[in-house]
Design a protein around this motif. Structure first.
Motif, PDB file in Angstrom:
ATOM      1  N   ARG A 619     -67.283 -46.735 -10.069  1.00  0.00           N
ATOM      2  CA  ARG A 619     -68.266 -45.645 -10.106  1.00  0.00           C
ATOM      3  C   ARG A 619     -69.520 -46.148 -10.818  1.00  0.00           C
ATOM      4  O   ARG A 619     -69.430 -46.829 -11.840  1.00  0.00           O
ATOM      5  CB  ARG A 619     -67.719 -44.448 -10.886  1.00  0.00           C
ATOM      6  CG  ARG A 619     -66.459 -43.862 -10.298  1.00  0.00           C
ATOM      7  CD  ARG A 619     -66.751 -42.764  -9.284  1.00  0.00           C
ATOM      8  NE  ARG A 619     -65.525 -42.144  -8.809  1.00  0.00           N
ATOM      9  CZ  ARG A 619     -65.162 -42.062  -7.514  1.00  0.00           C
ATOM     10  NH1 ARG A 619     -65.938 -42.549  -6.567  1.00  0.00           N
ATOM     11  NH2 ARG A 619     -64.038 -41.473  -7.172  1.00  0.00           N
ATOM     12  N   LEU A 672     -67.727 -40.043   8.600  1.00  0.00           N
ATOM     13  CA  LEU A 672     -66.499 -39.800   7.857  1.00  0.00           C
ATOM     14  C   LEU A 672     -65.892 -41.128   7.399  1.00  0.00           C
ATOM     15  O   LEU A 672     -65.516 -41.284   6.236  1.00  0.00           O
ATOM     16  CB  LEU A 672     -65.495 -39.026   8.713  1.00  0.00           C
ATOM     17  CG  LEU A 672     -64.157 -38.713   8.026  1.00  0.00           C
ATOM     18  CD1 LEU A 672     -64.371 -37.885   6.766  1.00  0.00           C
ATOM     19  CD2 LEU A 672     -63.228 -37.980   8.984  1.00  0.00           C
ATOM     20  N   ASP A 681     -71.644 -39.096  -5.557  1.00  0.00           N
ATOM     21  CA  ASP A 681     -71.246 -40.466  -5.903  1.00  0.00           C
ATOM     22  C   ASP A 681     -72.249 -41.139  -6.826  1.00  0.00           C
ATOM     23  O   ASP A 681     -71.976 -42.224  -7.354  1.00  0.00           O
ATOM     24  CB  ASP A 681     -71.161 -41.338  -4.632  1.00  0.00           C
ATOM     25  CG  ASP A 681     -70.029 -40.914  -3.719  1.00  0.00           C
ATOM     26  OD1 ASP A 681     -69.076 -40.297  -4.213  1.00  0.00           O
ATOM     27  OD2 ASP A 681     -70.097 -41.208  -2.523  1.00  0.00           O
ATOM     28  N   PRO A 735     -62.320 -49.941  -2.892  1.00  0.00           N
ATOM     29  CA  PRO A 735     -61.120 -49.778  -3.727  1.00  0.00           C
ATOM     30  C   PRO A 735     -59.958 -50.727  -3.386  1.00  0.00           C
ATOM     31  O   PRO A 735     -59.408 -51.342  -4.308  1.00  0.00           O
ATOM     32  CB  PRO A 735     -60.750 -48.303  -3.527  1.00  0.00           C
ATOM     33  CG  PRO A 735     -62.055 -47.638  -3.261  1.00  0.00           C
ATOM     34  CD  PRO A 735     -62.848 -48.629  -2.449  1.00  0.00           C
TER      35      PRO A 735
ATOM     36  N   MET B 185     -56.854 -39.432  -3.321  1.00  0.00           N
ATOM     37  CA  MET B 185     -57.690 -40.602  -3.504  1.00  0.00           C
ATOM     38  C   MET B 185     -58.630 -40.660  -2.312  1.00  0.00           C
ATOM     39  O   MET B 185     -58.201 -40.666  -1.157  1.00  0.00           O
ATOM     40  CB  MET B 185     -56.839 -41.875  -3.553  1.00  0.00           C
ATOM     41  CG  MET B 185     -57.614 -43.095  -4.020  1.00  0.00           C
ATOM     42  SD  MET B 185     -58.639 -43.761  -2.708  1.00  0.00           S
ATOM     43  CE  MET B 185     -59.883 -44.594  -3.635  1.00  0.00           C
ATOM     44  N   ILE B 186     -59.940 -40.677  -2.613  1.00  0.00           N
ATOM     45  CA  ILE B 186     -60.948 -40.962  -1.591  1.00  0.00           C
ATOM     46  C   ILE B 186     -61.914 -41.968  -2.188  1.00  0.00           C
ATOM     47  O   ILE B 186     -62.124 -41.968  -3.406  1.00  0.00           O
ATOM     48  CB  ILE B 186     -61.708 -39.688  -1.148  1.00  0.00           C
ATOM     49  CG1 ILE B 186     -62.293 -38.931  -2.346  1.00  0.00           C
ATOM     50  CG2 ILE B 186     -60.811 -38.771  -0.329  1.00  0.00           C
ATOM     51  CD1 ILE B 186     -63.199 -37.770  -1.976  1.00  0.00           C
ATOM     52  N   PRO B 187     -62.475 -42.860  -1.365  1.00  0.00           N
ATOM     53  CA  PRO B 187     -63.405 -43.844  -1.925  1.00  0.00           C
ATOM     54  C   PRO B 187     -64.673 -43.186  -2.466  1.00  0.00           C
ATOM     55  O   PRO B 187     -65.277 -43.681  -3.397  1.00  0.00           O
ATOM     56  CB  PRO B 187     -63.734 -44.749  -0.742  1.00  0.00           C
ATOM     57  CG  PRO B 187     -62.608 -44.548   0.218  1.00  0.00           C
ATOM     58  CD  PRO B 187     -62.188 -43.117   0.050  1.00  0.00           C
ATOM     59  N   ARG B 188     -65.075 -42.079  -1.858  1.00  0.00           N
ATOM     60  CA  ARG B 188     -66.237 -41.357  -2.362  1.00  0.00           C
ATOM     61  C   ARG B 188     -65.756 -40.246  -3.292  1.00  0.00           C
ATOM     62  O   ARG B 188     -64.594 -40.168  -3.643  1.00  0.00           O
ATOM     63  CB  ARG B 188     -67.028 -40.789  -1.195  1.00  0.00           C
ATOM     64  CG  ARG B 188     -67.701 -41.878  -0.391  1.00  0.00           C
ATOM     65  CD  ARG B 188     -68.539 -41.324   0.742  1.00  0.00           C
ATOM     66  NE  ARG B 188     -67.728 -40.824   1.830  1.00  0.00           N
ATOM     67  CZ  ARG B 188     -68.136 -40.768   3.106  1.00  0.00           C
ATOM     68  NH1 ARG B 188     -69.349 -41.163   3.430  1.00  0.00           N
ATOM     69  NH2 ARG B 188     -67.354 -40.307   4.046  1.00  0.00           N
ATOM     70  N   THR B 189     -66.652 -39.358  -3.676  1.00  0.00           N
ATOM     71  CA  THR B 189     -66.262 -38.275  -4.566  1.00  0.00           C
ATOM     72  C   THR B 189     -66.095 -36.951  -3.840  1.00  0.00           C
ATOM     73  O   THR B 189     -65.553 -36.009  -4.385  1.00  0.00           O
ATOM     74  CB  THR B 189     -67.308 -38.099  -5.682  1.00  0.00           C
ATOM     75  OG1 THR B 189     -68.599 -38.151  -5.084  1.00  0.00           O
ATOM     76  CG2 THR B 189     -67.190 -39.180  -6.728  1.00  0.00           C
ATOM     77  N   GLU B 190     -66.602 -36.858  -2.611  1.00  0.00           N
ATOM     78  CA  GLU B 190     -66.377 -35.653  -1.813  1.00  0.00           C
ATOM     79  C   GLU B 190     -66.717 -35.967  -0.366  1.00  0.00           C
ATOM     80  O   GLU B 190     -67.107 -37.081  -0.047  1.00  0.00           O
ATOM     81  CB  GLU B 190     -67.223 -34.477  -2.324  1.00  0.00           C
ATOM     82  CG  GLU B 190     -68.708 -34.734  -2.278  1.00  0.00           C
ATOM     83  CD  GLU B 190     -69.536 -33.568  -2.803  1.00  0.00           C
ATOM     84  OE1 GLU B 190     -68.980 -32.633  -3.367  1.00  0.00           O
ATOM     85  OE2 GLU B 190     -70.760 -33.614  -2.614  1.00  0.00           O
ATOM     86  N   ASP B 192     -64.846 -36.405   2.219  1.00  0.00           N
ATOM     87  CA  ASP B 192     -64.090 -37.556   2.679  1.00  0.00           C
ATOM     88  C   ASP B 192     -62.681 -37.097   3.033  1.00  0.00           C
ATOM     89  O   ASP B 192     -62.314 -35.945   2.800  1.00  0.00           O
ATOM     90  CB  ASP B 192     -64.067 -38.625   1.569  1.00  0.00           C
ATOM     91  CG  ASP B 192     -64.092 -40.032   2.134  1.00  0.00           C
ATOM     92  OD1 ASP B 192     -63.556 -40.237   3.245  1.00  0.00           O
ATOM     93  OD2 ASP B 192     -64.625 -40.921   1.463  1.00  0.00           O
ATOM     94  N   ILE B 193     -61.911 -38.007   3.581  1.00  0.00           N
ATOM     95  CA  ILE B 193     -60.559 -37.662   4.004  1.00  0.00           C
ATOM     96  C   ILE B 193     -59.574 -38.429   3.126  1.00  0.00           C
ATOM     97  O   ILE B 193     -59.817 -39.582   2.784  1.00  0.00           O
ATOM     98  CB  ILE B 193     -60.392 -37.965   5.509  1.00  0.00           C
ATOM     99  CG1 ILE B 193     -59.106 -37.393   6.052  1.00  0.00           C
ATOM    100  CG2 ILE B 193     -60.462 -39.444   5.787  1.00  0.00           C
ATOM    101  CD1 ILE B 193     -59.127 -37.266   7.563  1.00  0.00           C
ATOM    102  N   VAL B 195     -57.044 -40.694   1.445  1.00  0.00           N
ATOM    103  CA  VAL B 195     -56.330 -41.950   1.710  1.00  0.00           C
ATOM    104  C   VAL B 195     -54.876 -41.768   1.262  1.00  0.00           C
ATOM    105  O   VAL B 195     -53.948 -42.262   1.890  1.00  0.00           O
ATOM    106  CB  VAL B 195     -57.014 -43.123   0.982  1.00  0.00           C
ATOM    107  CG1 VAL B 195     -56.233 -44.417   1.149  1.00  0.00           C
ATOM    108  CG2 VAL B 195     -58.442 -43.300   1.483  1.00  0.00           C
TER     109      VAL B 195
END
Lengths: 749, 289
Positions: A619, A672, A681, A735, B185-190, B192-193, B195
């Protein structure tokens, strides 16, 4: 010019296009319609690489509602053996990019297009087109493309005497690196990779084209250059430029990706064939599959440094993906990589590599982020090796006025040194870091550009001002031009209206790109406005019956000066406009310039990260950009450019990448799964504008739009090292990649 | 697209009769946040759309005197968030539902839609499973109740019959010291779908976990209930070893794929991390600290 006496230059005025945009009134590429309009659709290749043996369009043509079907035979051909250059493009490749000719070169490559009375019929018609493909072995990645037994995309492209996917090279040399490395106390050589990333504009490509019976053609489209649209469409359709009127729509983002055409020539040919206006709008999926990202790359950079911190030699080798047709931005990678530094011995070499992916298009400082990523990472490592702060190393080696850059020029007054100084003394640097947090820095350079711009400044009958220029506004240029005009005329900003002309109403203006617009159009508008002021003084002189030399223009008034001072009441712009007919007719002036003197832009970025080591998530917790902005004519839009570049760099560094499936097809063609950062972010992206005015511009303007994307990749990578003690050599640092690196280290311990 | 029939009945009987009697492809429209996207992309071409948002039972939230919540299948995320009591008892279910999409999507997206879409990555489903919620469905032959964990079958498929409509979810009453949590868990903060998504529901009495249920999403062809994790947690004081055993149970039941959203290795690893974190949050809530 950058002084406290300025009334408008440097002020945060309200943008002229703001109200329309926030209320939804602005007209974008897909917003124009016409009576009798029909819909165009593109049939795209389902194969990554295939010869096109034949195309049978007869079934599609006989479907009720279908008005026209076209293939490459309808598009002007440019034979492969003779370059036809337009700007930075070659029309041999453009004609093959808008419509596959001999071969389909990537999955999603257009092979035919139809126009029909509804989108649904157009879709059905595409399915009825029969294409006989000879499917060929394909290659997507650089390493595979440059192997000796790789499938060759273009037999006519030769490298070292035999057919190759290396379509070109570019080399810069200064001094002798061999000797330089011998002087070094420490040498670090590292190899890097970056993935292709898309510009990510929110507005998909869209246009409406109407060709009338006599061939007069009107194009409404969203692009970074209506004159570019006119020229390319003309060259791909054989309609003379004088018969094409290209009208620029408001643009929903471009970032370089709208400096070429995709749909306009096809819609033009479909309209000509059908006799109907034709509208074409790409879906997001089409944008992701077939419009230009920037290159993926692999590179190796070697740098030699002395214990006192002086960098004595630097060598960089870059391979950049071009997509299916030649033309990757190796110039940006090779030219910008070492440009912030005064290094006596430099050797930079770039290779342009074709493979079966969509043709790259410009993206914000094309190539430069790739060049800087490798160099700025290695500088971090050599600094560590000699135990010196990486900012101090940059300060010690900073290019200054008089430095000869490896890519050619001797710099005039530039502000790179100041960006590093500002970073060194900024409070950001003093904020303590917590556990699993790290701080990184990196710098960057972009050439900036001048070139052709036209402007017209007219005084209305009621004494207000209309300014017309020829550049689509992608970064607040209208507001900035209004600031300049109001300042020069000494009138209220609200009395100046700034419009973007179409190709029939304003003279030729090169496209919006290279961070050139405010530099070049600011010069043209200044020139026009100064001519208007001369005319206003002449008219006042005529009314007063004195010599024009004896008239001053000040705060929106003509005033008698010198011996005549105080003899007449000043005449306002309104009064002079009212009396225009008796003093010589309409008041206005135009200017058409080929501008020069756009000096380079420099930036240094500082970034703090925090890593979730259980999930591998990085982050960004703090970010500050320091940039030499020349003179900030409109500070809000300069800051906006700095923040936008940093945000795009964060996406490129951490998550964005094209994922291909086993068939050579993009598997994530949408927002997406193609993960650009969202608002949440990002922390507040802080900006520090450093104003070192460009001595070659009337207002001191330097381009500011592109260099903000150059430093972020390495700044973030260096910050992650500071947090974890792990150095990454490839992007994105997503990640799964970060978690795997952490696990590997744990296993090794 | 002109051949789509759209019905918006006001009673469940009308809806069931239209839906089960439809020739061709009929689709239920709740919030439409999946259906409309699928229609636009050409994935589905409905002949009939039955909009269930005018049916009161499907759009209302009820709380009985003994603490059972009955939530209509098409109650939107925003409406459920505005219910003054639901989020106090079921904070995990609510946070899972509220993670779906943007604010605009929250005005439409519902628990019923999310479950019936059949995605292994649906955010609310692991939380519903952990909550041991029951789904009431109605078809031509009447009503039946099924545990939510028995609804997902495979990507895009549920155990509902072709003629059955999801009506409401019933959430059991629970003793004091109970709470749930959902993490993804998503790579972004919102936007998103997931993982990986993990829902945990706990009851803690006198420092001992007396009841637990765990739902795990995006790690297999359907959302899973992880019985092994619950067994590890029940009877324990939620000490580190216990939680590690529960995390191991999560990792062990993963059967994910390598795809653009995550790797097998990554998803498996992360399932254990999320379990630990979700247990910590649920326990904190249960203890009221």
């Amino acid at each position: 010019m950058n002084d406290a006496n300025n009334k408008w230059i440097g002020k945060r005025t309200i943008r002229p296009d703001g109200a329309d945009k926030v209320t939804g009134q602005a007209t974008f590429g897909a917003d124009t319609t016409m009576p009798g309009m029909i819909w165009g659709k593109v049939l795209r290749s389902p194969h990554a690489h295939a010869n096109i043996r034949s195309i049978d369009t007869s079934k599609a043509e006989s479907l009720p509602g279908v008005k026209a079907v076209i293939t490459s035979v309808d598009v002007t051909n440019y034979p492969l053996d003779k370059p036809v250059i337009l700007g930075i493009q070659d029309m041999r490749w453009m004609t093959r990019n808008v419509m596959a000719r001999e071969k389909a070169l990537f999955h999603g490559h257009p092979v035919a297009a139809v126009a029909a009375t509804s989108q649904k019929i157009a879709d059905q018609a595409c399915k009825l087109i029969e294409v006989d493909y000879e499917v060929l072995p394909w290659v997507v990645e650089i390493d595979d493309a440059i192997k000796s037994d790789a499938p060759i995309l273009h037999e006519f492209i030769e490298f070292e005497g035999k057919p190759s996917n290396i379509a070109g090279t570019l080399e810069h040399k200064k001094g002798d690196v061999q000797t330089g490395f011998e002087e070094a106390d420490v040498i670090v050589e590292r190899s890097f990779t970056t993935r292709p990333v898309h510009q990510g504009y929110i507005e998909p490509h869209a246009c409406l084209v109407s060709v009338s019976a006599d061939g007069r053609t009107t194009i409404w489209s969203s692009s970074q250059g209506q004159f570019m649209v006119r020229a390319m469409t003309s060259m791909l359709t054989d309609i003379p430029q004088s018969s094409i009127r290209a009208i620029p729509a408001e643009i929903g983002g471009g970032f370089g990706g709208k400096t070429i055409v995709y749909l306009e020539p096809l819609a033009t040919i479909l309209s000509k064939k059908s006799g109907r206006p034709v509208k074409m709008v790409m879906s997001r999926e089409e944008v992701m599959r077939a419009s230009g990202p920037t290159s993926g790359s692999k590179s190796t950079v070697k740098m030699g440094i002395k214990k006192d911190g002086s960098i004595v030699a630097a060598q960089g080798t870059y391979y950049l993906q071009a997509g299916g047709l030649p033309g990757s931005p190796i110039r940006g990678a090779v030219g910008c990589a070492f440009a912030p530094y005064d290094i006596p011995n430099v050797h930079a070499l770039g290779y342009d590599v074709v493979s079966n992916r969509s043709k790259v298009a410009a993206y914000r400082a094309p190539g430069a982020p790739i060049g800087a990523f490798a160099v700025e990472c290695v500088i971090d490592e050599v600094s560590e090796a000699i135990g010196m702060d990486p900012l101090e190393v940059r300060l010690k080696n900073a290019a200054k006025e008089g430095t000869k850059a490896a890519h050619g020029p001797v710099y005039p007054r530039i502000g790179y040194y100041e960006t590093v100084e500002a970073a060194l003394s900024h409070p950001h640097r003093e904020i303590p870091l917590g556990k699993l947090q790290g701080r990184g820095v990196a710098s960057g350079f972009w050439f900036n550009a001048g070139g052709e711009s036209s402007s017209q400044v007219n005084i209305t009958e009621d004494g207000n001002v209309v300014v017309t220029t020829g550049h689509p506004d992608i970064g607040g240029s209208r507001a900035s031009i209004a600031n300049i005009t109001a300042e020069l005329l000494g009138i209220d900003y609200k009395r100046v209206s700034v419009l973007i002309g179409d190709t029939a109403t304003i003279g030729y203006s090169n496209l919006t790109g290279g961070s050139r617009v405010l530099f070049a159009s600011g010069m043209a508008v200044t020139d026009s406005t100064e001519k208007v002021i001369v005319s206003l003084k002449e008219r006042a002189a005529k009314i007063w019956d004195i010599d024009p030399e004896a008239v001053d223009w000040e705060d929106g008034y003509a005033r008698p000066a010198g011996a005549n001072a105080g003899m007449f009441d000043p005449l306002s712009l309104e009064e002079l406009a009212e009396r225009a007919t008796e003093t010589g007719g309409p008041i206005g002036a135009g200017s058409q310039l080929n501008t020069a003197g756009a000096e380079g832009g420099f930036a240094t970025h500082m970034c703090d990260v925090e890593v979730d080591v259980e999930l591998g998530i990085v982050r960004i917790i703090r970010y500050t950009s320091f940039q030499d902005v020349g003179l900030a004519v409109h500070p809000s839009y300069v800051e906006g450019q700095m923040q936008g570049g940093a945000a795009q760099g964060i996406g490129w560094a951490l998550n964005e990448e094209y994922i291909y499936d086993s068939e050579g097809k993009v598997d994530n063609p949408g927002f997406l799964d193609y993960r650009m950062p969202v608002c949440s972010d990002l922390p507040m992206l802080d900006t520090v504008m450093i104003e070192v005015p460009n001595p070659k511009h009337p207002q001191g303007v330097r381009g500011v739009g592109e260099v903000p994307l150059v430093p972020p990749l390495a700044a973030i990578r260096n910050a992650i090292y500071d947090a974890l003690g792990i150095r990454f050599y490839g992007l994105p640092m997503s990640p799964p990649v970060v978690l795997e690196a952490l696990e590997q280290r744990e296993a090794a311990e | 697209m002109s051949d789509i029939q759209y019905l918006a009945p006001t009673t469940l009987d009308e809806a069931v009769s239209a839906y089960s009697g439809a020739k061709g492809s009929a689709h239920i429209l709740a919030g439409g946040t999946d259906l409309l996207v699928q229609m636009r992309s050409g994935m589905v071409n409905p002949g009939l759309i039955v909009d269930i948002k005018k049916i009161e039972e499907i759009t209302s939230v009820k709380e009985t005197e003994d603490g059972v919540f009955v939530v209509g299948a098409s109650v939107s995320g925003m409406e459920l968030a505005n219910n003054s009591n639901f989020g106090k008892t079921w904070p995990g279910v609510l946070e899972a539902l509220n993670l779906i999409g943007s604010t605009q999507i929250q005005g439409r997206a519902s628990l019923g839609g999310n479950l019936c879409n059949g995605s292994p990555a649906g955010d609310s489903v692991p939380a519903l499973i952990a909550a041991e919620a029951l789904l009431t469905v109605q078809g031509p032959n009447g009503r039946r109740e099924i545990p939510v964990k028995e609804v997902p079958v495979s990507p895009g498929k549920t155990s509902l019959a072709d003629n059955e409509i999801a009506v409401s979810f019933s959430f059991p009453s629970r003793p004091a010291g109970s709470a749930d949590a959902y993490l993804r868990m998503i790579p972004r903060t919102e936007m998103d779908i997931a993982v990986v998504g993990c829902g945990v529901s706990l009851t803690i009495e006198e420092n001992t976990c007396t009841r637990a249920c765990v739902g795990l999403g995006a790690v297999a062809p359907k959302v899973l209930e992880v019985e092994g994790a619950a067994e590890a947690l029940i009877g324990s004081q939620l000490d580190e070893d216990t939680i590690e055993n529960a995390a191991e149970a999560c990792r062990a039941c993963c059967n994910p794929i390598d795809d653009k959203r995550g790797t097998i290795y990554y998803r498996t690893k992360v399932s254990g991390v999320l379990l630990k974190r979700a247990v910590a949050i649920a326990a904190k809530r249960a203890k009221g600290v």
